[in-house]
Scaffold this motif. Structure first.
Motif, short mmCIF file in Angstrom:
data_model
loop_
_atom_site.label_atom_id
_atom_site.label_comp_id
_atom_site.label_asym_id
_atom_site.label_seq_id
_atom_site.Cartn_x
_atom_site.Cartn_y
_atom_site.Cartn_z
N GLU A 1 0.82 -1.21 0.00
CA GLU A 1 0.00 0.00 0.00
C GLU A 1 0.86 1.27 0.00
OE1 GLU A 1 -3.23 2.13 2.93
OE2 GLU A 1 -3.24 -0.07 2.79
N GLN A 2 1.90 1.29 0.84
CA GLN A 2 2.72 2.49 0.97
C GLN A 2 4.12 2.36 0.38
OE1 GLN A 2 2.21 4.62 4.99
NE2 GLN A 2 2.13 2.46 5.56
N LEU A 3 4.56 1.13 0.11
CA LEU A 3 5.97 0.89 -0.16
C LEU A 3 6.23 0.15 -1.46
CD1 LEU A 3 6.89 -0.51 3.37
CD2 LEU A 3 7.21 1.85 2.56
N SER A 4 7.47 0.28 -1.88
CA SER A 4 8.03 -0.54 -2.94
C SER A 4 9.29 -1.17 -2.37
CB SER A 4 8.36 0.33 -4.16
OG SER A 4 9.03 -0.43 -5.12
N LEU A 5 9.35 -2.49 -2.39
CA LEU A 5 10.56 -3.20 -1.99
C LEU A 5 11.23 -3.63 -3.28
CD1 LEU A 5 8.65 -3.34 0.54
CD2 LEU A 5 9.89 -5.40 1.14
N ARG A 6 12.40 -3.09 -3.55
CA ARG A 6 13.06 -3.28 -4.83
C ARG A 6 14.53 -3.60 -4.62
NH1 ARG A 6 16.45 0.87 -5.02
NH2 ARG A 6 15.84 2.93 -4.32
N PRO A 7 15.19 -4.12 -5.66
CA PRO A 7 16.64 -4.33 -5.53
C PRO A 7 17.35 -3.00 -5.28
CG PRO A 7 15.78 -5.49 -7.43
CD PRO A 7 14.67 -4.60 -6.94
N PHE A 8 18.43 -3.07 -4.54
CA PHE A 8 19.25 -1.88 -4.34
C PHE A 8 19.95 -1.51 -5.63
CE2 PHE A 8 18.82 -3.10 0.06
CZ PHE A 8 18.84 -1.90 0.73
N ARG A 9 20.20 -0.22 -5.78
CA ARG A 9 20.99 0.31 -6.89
C ARG A 9 22.22 0.98 -6.27
NH1 ARG A 9 15.36 2.04 -8.68
NH2 ARG A 9 15.71 3.89 -7.43
N VAL B 1 13.77 -0.48 0.77
CA VAL B 1 12.41 -0.10 1.10
C VAL B 1 12.26 1.36 0.69
CG1 VAL B 1 10.72 0.20 2.96
CG2 VAL B 1 12.32 -1.75 3.01
N ALA B 2 11.32 1.62 -0.22
CA ALA B 2 11.18 2.98 -0.77
C ALA B 2 9.72 3.41 -0.80
CB ALA B 2 11.77 3.01 -2.18
N THR B 3 9.53 4.72 -0.76
CA THR B 3 8.20 5.30 -0.97
C THR B 3 8.26 6.19 -2.20
OG1 THR B 3 8.56 7.34 0.31
CG2 THR B 3 7.82 5.39 1.54
N ASP B 4 7.11 6.45 -2.79
CA ASP B 4 7.07 7.34 -3.95
C ASP B 4 7.54 8.74 -3.58
OD1 ASP B 4 6.13 5.35 -5.64
OD2 ASP B 4 4.02 5.95 -5.43
N ALA B 5 7.14 9.22 -2.41
CA ALA B 5 7.45 10.59 -2.01
C ALA B 5 8.90 10.78 -1.57
CB ALA B 5 6.52 11.03 -0.88
N ASP B 6 9.46 9.80 -0.85
CA ASP B 6 10.77 9.99 -0.22
C ASP B 6 11.90 9.16 -0.80
OD1 ASP B 6 9.93 11.89 1.76
OD2 ASP B 6 8.94 10.24 2.81
N PRO C 1 14.00 9.44 10.11
CA PRO C 1 12.96 10.38 9.68
C PRO C 1 11.63 9.71 9.31
CG PRO C 1 15.04 10.87 8.58
CD PRO C 1 15.21 9.55 9.28
N TRP C 2 11.65 8.41 9.05
CA TRP C 2 10.45 7.73 8.56
C TRP C 2 9.89 6.72 9.55
CZ3 TRP C 2 15.03 8.06 5.71
CH2 TRP C 2 15.05 9.12 4.79
N GLN C 3 10.44 6.66 10.76
CA GLN C 3 9.93 5.72 11.74
C GLN C 3 8.57 6.17 12.26
OE1 GLN C 3 13.05 5.15 14.66
NE2 GLN C 3 14.32 4.05 13.19
#
Length: 176
Positions: A8-16, A69-74, A98-100
């Motif tokens: 719903e809030q996140l994208s779990l993706r490979p690291f770059r 772990v990433a969000t669209d906004a941050d 900052p995101w806890q």
């Protein structure tokens, strides 16, 4: 290559490789590094880059499945992953300060639990949290993990010392 897991809030993706600076900045902070086993404090960017370069090999050999772990906004806000140990598979995570408090850790842990059960066919996943970090225990409970009743002394690179950890597990088919 790991899949991208969307919640719903996140994208779990490979690291770059371009994630290295942000991982160094946030994971290497004392408040984060102290609460995980394998993150030094400070965490030099070059060391993070080396860690990221190992990921493809770890995935190919089914030794670990690390995700940014990433969000669209941050953008990148933390990390979560599954790691093979001698005793089975362990789930680990961290979310930058900052995101806890936004539910990201619980959401990422639940998504990885589902990935482990559905994609890797794992019937049991372990997890641990340091006794002085009860918030991590609550994260795992929300993701369906239950205490095993066991504790252990674990070395934390961020602390440069051992600390007592509480062991938990998730079992496929158990009531959540």
């Amino acid at each position: 290559m790991s899949p991208v897991i969307t919640t719903e809030q996140l994208s779990l993706r490979p690291f770059r490789i371009e994630d290295a600076q942000r991982v160094s900045k946030h994971a290497g902070r004392p408040a984060i590094a102290r609460m995980v086993q394998n993150v030094p404090c400070p965490y030099p960017q070059l060391a993070v880059e080396g860690w990221i370069m190992l990921h493809d090999s770890l995935r190919r050999r089914s030794q670990a499945f690390p995700f940014a772990v990433a969000t669209d906004a941050d953008g990148l806000v933390g990390a979560a992953g599954l790691h093979r140990t001698r005793g089975g598979w362990i789930l680990g995570y961290w979310i930058g300060e900052p995101w806890q408090g936004r539910g990201y850790a619980s959401e990422a842990a639940g998504a990885l639990r589902d990935f482990a059960a559905g994609q890797l066919n794992l019937p049991v996943i372990g997890a641990e949290w340091f006794e002085d970090n009860p918030a991590s225990g609550r994260v795992l409970e929300k993701a369906g993990f239950t205490p095993t009743g066991k504790t252990a002394e674990r070395f934390s690179l961020g602390r440069r010392a051992r600390a007592r950890s509480v062991e938990m597990e998730w079992r496929s088919g158990a009531a959540h």
